[in-house]
Design a protein around this motif. Structure first.
Motif, short mmCIF file in Angstrom:
data_model
loop_
_atom_site.label_atom_id
_atom_site.label_comp_id
_atom_site.label_asym_id
_atom_site.label_seq_id
_atom_site.Cartn_x
_atom_site.Cartn_y
_atom_site.Cartn_z
N GLU A 97 21.33 -0.17 29.56
CA GLU A 97 21.25 -0.24 31.19
C GLU A 97 21.54 -1.49 31.71
O GLU A 97 21.61 -2.35 30.98
N ALA A 98 22.07 -1.24 33.26
CA ALA A 98 23.41 -2.30 33.21
C ALA A 98 22.45 -2.59 34.70
O ALA A 98 22.18 -1.56 36.39
N ASP A 99 22.42 -3.91 35.75
CA ASP A 99 22.12 -3.96 37.19
C ASP A 99 23.30 -4.60 37.96
O ASP A 99 23.97 -5.48 37.10
N SER A 100 23.67 -4.42 38.92
CA SER A 100 24.36 -5.11 39.95
C SER A 100 23.43 -5.43 41.36
O SER A 100 23.56 -4.62 42.30
N PRO A 101 23.84 -7.27 40.93
CA PRO A 101 23.47 -7.59 42.09
C PRO A 101 24.17 -7.47 43.02
O PRO A 101 22.60 -7.14 44.57
N ALA A 102 25.21 -7.48 43.81
CA ALA A 102 25.66 -7.18 44.85
C ALA A 102 25.34 -5.75 45.68
O ALA A 102 25.22 -5.16 46.53
N THR A 103 25.48 -4.84 44.97
CA THR A 103 25.27 -3.20 45.50
C THR A 103 23.21 -3.20 45.08
O THR A 103 23.10 -1.52 45.67
N ALA A 104 22.72 -3.85 44.21
CA ALA A 104 21.35 -3.27 44.09
C ALA A 104 20.82 -2.11 43.90
O ALA A 104 19.83 -1.00 43.89
N GLU A 105 21.87 -2.11 42.21
CA GLU A 105 21.93 -1.31 41.68
C GLU A 105 21.53 -1.20 40.26
O GLU A 105 21.60 -2.32 40.03
N HIS A 106 20.34 -0.19 39.77
CA HIS A 106 20.51 -0.27 38.48
C HIS A 106 20.71 1.84 37.06
O HIS A 106 20.78 2.30 38.37
N MET A 107 21.71 0.77 36.30
CA MET A 107 22.16 2.07 35.63
C MET A 107 22.13 2.63 34.92
O MET A 107 21.89 1.11 33.59
N THR A 108 21.83 3.50 33.84
CA THR A 108 21.66 3.92 32.93
C THR A 108 22.90 4.55 32.20
O THR A 108 22.47 5.55 32.34
N PHE A 109 23.21 3.87 31.30
CA PHE A 109 25.05 4.97 30.90
C PHE A 109 24.73 5.56 29.03
O PHE A 109 23.68 4.77 28.10
N SER A 110 25.20 6.90 28.89
CA SER A 110 24.90 7.12 27.56
C SER A 110 26.44 6.84 27.05
O SER A 110 27.38 7.55 27.30
#
Length: 135
Positions: A97-110
């Protein structure tokens, strides 16, 4: 391509170039207090796959936001799971689980530690959600 972003980094100096449709070129130059990684420019899970992944692992690293400031990507490894990897195939992957506050994105990677590294990306941003299956 509708636009192209290129980072050319020497130490803490970043030269940013984007060409938009029609060929109009926009250039910016930044001097930062630390080197940054090109996460938001598309490296995403490839960078995270290079960390020593294990369940519970947490880390952060600097990237460049759209205003030329240092922004921090945070991520946590939440599980190890069998995930789809093409028709009739599965592979053991780290779920991150990753978050990028600069772009307000939440990402879930496999992610795997072998190529192609990014098996799946689920991305949520600005009220939208999409999934990229890499295999």
């Amino acid at each position: 391509l509708s636009r192209r972003t290129e980072f050319d980094r020497a130490g803490t100096h970043v030269q940013w170039t984007r060409t938009v449709p029609g060929g109009t070129k926009e250039e910016k130059s930044y001097t930062l207090d630390r080197p940054v990684f090109d996460f938001n420019g598309g490296m995403y899970g490839m960078l995270i796959a290079g960390f020593p992944l294990k369940e519970g692992y947490f880390a952060k690293f600097p990237t460049l936001d759209d205003d030329g400031k240092v922004a921090w990507i945070t991520f946590r490894v939440t599980a190890r799971a069998e995930v789809p990897a093409g028709p009739g195939k599965k592979v053991a992957a780290w779920v991150v689980e990753a978050d990028s506050p600069a772009t307000a994105e939440h990402m879930t990677f496999s992610l795997t530690k072998e190529a192609p590294y990014v098996i799946r990306l689920e991305q949520k941003m600005a009220g939208s959600a999409w999934t990229f299956d890499m295999m």
